[in-house]
Design a protein around this motif. Structure first.
Motif, short mmCIF file in Angstrom:
data_model
loop_
_atom_site.label_atom_id
_atom_site.label_comp_id
_atom_site.label_asym_id
_atom_site.label_seq_id
_atom_site.Cartn_x
_atom_site.Cartn_y
_atom_site.Cartn_z
N GLY A 111 -10.27 0.98 -4.41
CA GLY A 111 -10.02 1.12 -3.09
C GLY A 111 -9.02 0.25 -2.55
N PHE A 112 -8.81 -0.95 -3.16
CA PHE A 112 -7.73 -1.73 -2.66
C PHE A 112 -6.34 -1.20 -2.96
N VAL A 113 -6.26 -0.30 -3.92
CA VAL A 113 -4.96 0.24 -4.42
C VAL A 113 -4.24 1.04 -3.25
N MET A 166 1.03 -1.39 0.03
CA MET A 166 0.01 -0.12 -0.17
C MET A 166 0.82 1.16 -0.17
N SER A 167 0.45 2.36 -0.48
CA SER A 167 0.95 3.66 -0.37
C SER A 167 1.70 3.91 0.98
N LEU A 168 2.86 4.55 1.04
CA LEU A 168 3.35 5.07 2.17
C LEU A 168 2.93 6.31 2.69
N GLY A 169 2.13 7.12 1.90
CA GLY A 169 1.63 8.18 2.04
C GLY A 169 0.74 8.39 3.53
N TYR A 170 -0.09 7.34 3.62
CA TYR A 170 -0.85 7.56 5.01
C TYR A 170 0.04 7.24 6.27
N PHE A 171 0.94 6.33 6.03
CA PHE A 171 2.04 6.32 7.04
C PHE A 171 2.72 7.54 7.40
N ARG A 172 3.09 8.22 6.29
CA ARG A 172 3.80 9.62 6.46
C ARG A 172 2.90 10.37 7.16
N LEU A 173 1.64 10.56 6.87
CA LEU A 173 0.59 11.41 7.53
C LEU A 173 0.43 11.29 8.97
N ILE A 174 0.26 10.01 9.21
CA ILE A 174 0.14 9.45 10.54
C ILE A 174 1.40 9.84 11.57
N LEU A 175 2.35 9.53 10.96
CA LEU A 175 3.64 9.83 11.58
C LEU A 175 3.84 11.49 11.79
N ARG A 176 3.50 12.12 10.73
CA ARG A 176 3.71 13.51 10.95
C ARG A 176 2.63 13.99 12.24
N ASP A 198 15.08 6.65 4.64
CA ASP A 198 15.20 6.80 3.16
C ASP A 198 13.94 6.47 2.52
N MET A 199 13.15 5.50 3.37
CA MET A 199 11.78 5.12 2.60
C MET A 199 10.85 6.36 2.67
N LEU A 200 10.76 6.93 3.87
CA LEU A 200 9.94 8.13 4.26
C LEU A 200 10.26 9.47 3.37
N ARG A 201 11.37 9.40 2.77
CA ARG A 201 11.76 10.38 1.84
C ARG A 201 11.34 10.08 0.46
N ASP A 202 11.36 8.90 0.22
CA ASP A 202 11.12 8.54 -1.24
C ASP A 202 9.54 8.74 -1.63
N PRO A 203 9.40 9.43 -2.42
CA PRO A 203 7.82 9.69 -2.72
C PRO A 203 7.41 8.47 -3.64
N SER A 204 8.06 7.71 -3.95
CA SER A 204 7.47 6.23 -4.73
C SER A 204 7.44 5.00 -4.07
N ALA A 205 7.98 5.29 -2.79
CA ALA A 205 8.12 4.10 -1.82
C ALA A 205 6.65 3.64 -1.41
N ASP A 206 6.50 2.24 -1.25
CA ASP A 206 5.16 1.80 -0.63
C ASP A 206 5.60 0.86 0.35
N ILE A 207 4.67 0.27 1.18
CA ILE A 207 4.89 -0.50 2.12
C ILE A 207 3.95 -1.53 2.20
N SER A 208 4.08 -3.03 2.90
CA SER A 208 3.05 -3.94 3.16
C SER A 208 1.93 -3.59 4.11
N LEU A 209 1.03 -3.96 3.87
CA LEU A 209 -0.20 -4.03 4.92
C LEU A 209 0.37 -4.24 6.48
N PHE A 210 1.33 -5.32 6.37
CA PHE A 210 1.40 -5.60 7.82
C PHE A 210 2.60 -4.49 8.34
#
Length: 337
Positions: A98-100, A1-11, A32-44
């Motif tokens: 939505g699943f994206v 999933m996108s790292l965007g929501y992860f970043r927002l929560i952290l912020r 490094d992942m947090l600074r990469d706009p193209s990075a994503d993460i797993s659901l877990f």
């Protein structure tokens, strides 16, 4: 999933070095992942962040920061929803893409003459403390989208949660309205069917088209052979103890089991091979650590018995104790012996 929501929560919640570290603990997400706009993460990895937030702020953490509810926080999915010509198109975007952005559930729309219902079905067996805040944010985002089209609070909408009523239910109702039902058979939103014809005052054909193109491209990347292989490998790396079945991984990656098998074959590998490679890495790490017995490692890796694990070790290392012996040599060398 996108790292965007992860970043927002952290912020929003990592307002001190100590809290930031606690929110990142165990996620495997680096600076490094947090600074990469193209990075994503797993659901877990996202689920681990949620676990950390519950430990820090309690189960109602998702209701504390309105920034999390903004449709823009959902990236192109939120943009397409806002810019859609009408509510029916907005619902179509959510069910198709939505699943994206949120791979932990799939949505489907049931239309009726008077009432229609959006059903949210979990794609993975998550603990209630993990999926409920995600569902709360999803419902609040849906409400915001509908309110923008009605230009008024959607008081006729009903929100169903497939869980017992939590202590923070009053805060949920303060945001979603009084029509919140707990203990339902499934997570769902029910609303008047007449709303589907509502035209959006913020409809923008150009913006809608661009957002749809991005969502389609994201979906294509997710199911492309090489992209899917990379996602499966990262998913396996981020999983807790044990191992998922091919069916479970297919659900998590948003494809059918048949598609998963075919796309991995096109990428030159198979699901068993990827699992075996990940188990070998984990086994070597645990054996070298020396903290667990052979039987405990076998259980942690999802083997039915220690003998099956021993056979796998002989296949991987020829000598099941080889990683442990290498660790002993490394330690003796470090001590100058």
């Amino acid at each position: 999933m996108s790292l965007g929501y992860f970043r927002l929560i952290l912020r929003c919640f990592g307002d001190s070095p100590e809290r930031r570290a606690a929110i990142l603990a165990g996620t495997g997400v680096t600076d490094d992942m947090l600074r990469d706009p193209s990075a994503d993460i797993s659901l877990f990895q996202q689920a681990r962040q949620v676990e950390n937030l519950v430990a820090l702020f309690g189960e109602g953490w998702a209701l504390r920061t309105p920034e999390l509810w903004n449709l823009s926080s959902h990236g192109p999915l939120g943009v397409a929803g806002v810019a859609a010509p009408d509510l029916a198109a907005m619902m179509d975007v959510i069910t198709r893409f939505g699943f994206v952005r949120a791979p932990f559930y799939r949505t489907s729309l049931r239309r009726g003459r008077q009432w229609s219902q959006m059903d949210y079905d979990l794609t993975v067996d998550l603990a209630e403390t993990l999926w409920r805040p995600m569902m709360e944010v999803s419902f609040i985002g849906f409400r915001a989208g509908v309110a923008s089209m009605l230009a008024a609070p959607p008081t006729e909408a009903l929100f169903f949660f497939a869980c017992a009523e939590p202590e923070h239910a009053p805060q949920v109702r303060a945001i979603l309205g009084g029509n919140v039902v707990y203990g339902a058979a499934r997570n769902a939103i029910r609303f008047p069917s007449a709303w589907l014809a509502l035209q959006s005052p913020m409809a923008d054909a150009t913006l809608y088209g661009v957002a749809l193109q991005e969502l389609q491209a994201a979906r294509a990347r997710l199911v492309a052979p090489d992209g899917l292989r990379d996602r499966v490998e990262r998913l396996l790396r981020s999983l807790p103890a044990g191992r998922p079945t091919a069916d479970e991984v297919a659900r998590l990656t948003g494809v059918s089991r048949r598609t998963l098998v075919r796309r991995l074959s096109e990428a030159g590998t198979g699901y068993r091979e990827l699992v075996d490679a990940e188990l070998r890495i984990r086994a070597e790490r645990l054996l070298r650590a020396g903290h667990l017995s052979h039987a405990q490692i076998a259980e942690a890796l999802g083997y039915t018995d220690a003998s099956s694990f021993s056979r796998a070790c002989r296949r991987w290392f020829r000598d099941p104790l080889a990683p442990s012996r290498r660790l002993g040599r490394d330690r003796r060398g470090a001590n100058g012996q």
